[in-house]
Write an enzyme that holds these catalytic residues in place. Structure first.
Site, short mmCIF file in Angstrom:
data_model
loop_
_atom_site.label_atom_id
_atom_site.label_comp_id
_atom_site.label_asym_id
_atom_site.label_seq_id
_atom_site.Cartn_x
_atom_site.Cartn_y
_atom_site.Cartn_z
CE1 TYR A 245 21.18 -3.99 -29.29
CE2 TYR A 245 20.50 -6.19 -28.65
CZ TYR A 245 20.95 -5.31 -29.61
OH TYR A 245 21.16 -5.76 -30.90
CB SER B 260 19.82 -6.87 -22.72
OG SER B 260 19.41 -7.58 -23.87
CB THR B 261 23.00 -4.51 -18.70
OG1 THR B 261 24.35 -4.97 -18.84
CG2 THR B 261 22.14 -5.60 -18.11
N GLY B 262 23.94 -3.04 -21.77
CA GLY B 262 24.77 -1.97 -22.30
C GLY B 262 23.98 -1.17 -23.33
CG ASP C 263 28.96 -8.43 -31.02
OD1 ASP C 263 29.69 -9.41 -31.29
OD2 ASP C 263 27.98 -8.10 -31.71
N GLY D 169 30.60 -2.72 -27.68
CA GLY D 169 30.59 -3.36 -26.37
C GLY D 169 31.29 -4.70 -26.35
CB ILE E 120 33.54 -11.82 -20.88
CG1 ILE E 120 32.96 -13.23 -20.71
CG2 ILE E 120 33.37 -11.31 -22.30
CD1 ILE E 120 31.45 -13.28 -20.78
CG ASN F 26 24.11 -7.12 -33.94
OD1 ASN F 26 24.16 -8.00 -34.81
ND2 ASN F 26 24.99 -6.13 -33.89
#
Ligand code: ADP
Length: 177
Positions: free
Chosen positions: A125, A121-123, A38, A36, A15, A28
């Site tokens: 989290y 949220s799929t990593g 972020d 990740g 991305i 977060n």
């Protein structure tokens, strides 16, 4: 594919390399960086992003905040916070929905015409992608039904497994979308 006048696409990739008006960060609550996507955004974008995040002072789960993009090819970063799957139980769906919806709303407020989303949220989290996907697209469609005015929405998936799930959902739901 197109919905109303918005082009919606999925692609495999990073991305941080997208040349869109805004990329969305799966941040977060502190907005002070993490792992990740972020971590990748802050690392490539440079310190200016962190400095602006510090001034903002955090973001509740499901909400979104905006900064400039430093050295990245996009113009803005929209930082949103998805739910930690194991710690919200019955609120996960609503919080994930809000993360997408509020990111789009903020984008429109800044006259952003193209936006790229990671799989929030799929990593770290832990949100199962098959459960997340059935929230993601309705959130986007609801937004477009009520607000419109965004030209291009990309979903940029970093790993094959998640890309496959998106691809299958996309193909199977073309009739609805
Ligand atoms: P969260 O804490 O919200 O789960 P993560 O960054 O851990 O955030 O993961 C969210 C998603 O972002 C994961 O599916 C992961 O594969 C993906 N991801 C990691 N790096 C990138 C990147 N550079 N571009 C796009 N997606 C990424």
């Amino acid at each position: 594919m197109e919905y109303n006048k918005t082009k919606i696409s999925i692609l495999k990739g990073d991305i941080t390399e997208q040349k869109v008006d805004a990329i969305v960060n799966a941040a977060n609550n502190t907005l002070l960086g993490g792992s990740g996507v972020d971590g990748a955004i802050h690392k490539k974008g440079g310190r200016i992003i962190l400095e602006q995040c510090k001034k903002i002072g955090g973001c509740p789960t499901g909400e979104a905040r905006i900064t400039t993009a430093g050295n990245l090819p996009c113009k803005y970063i929209i930082h949103t916070v998805g739910p930690i799957y194991s710690s919200n139980n019955d609120r996960n769906e609503k919080l994930l929905y809000n993360a997408y919806y509020n990111s789009l709303e903020l984008a429109v407020n800044y006259n952003i015409k193209s936006i790229a989303f990671p799989a929030i949220s799929t990593g770290a989290y832990g949100y199962p992608v098959k459960e997340a996907i059935i929230i993601v697209f309705p959130a986007v469609i609801d937004f477009l039904d009520s607000n419109g005015s965004i030209d291009n929405i990309e979903f940029v998936l970093h790993n094959d497994e998640i890309f496959t799930v998106y691809n299958e959902y996309f193909t199977q739901n073309l009739g609805i979308l």
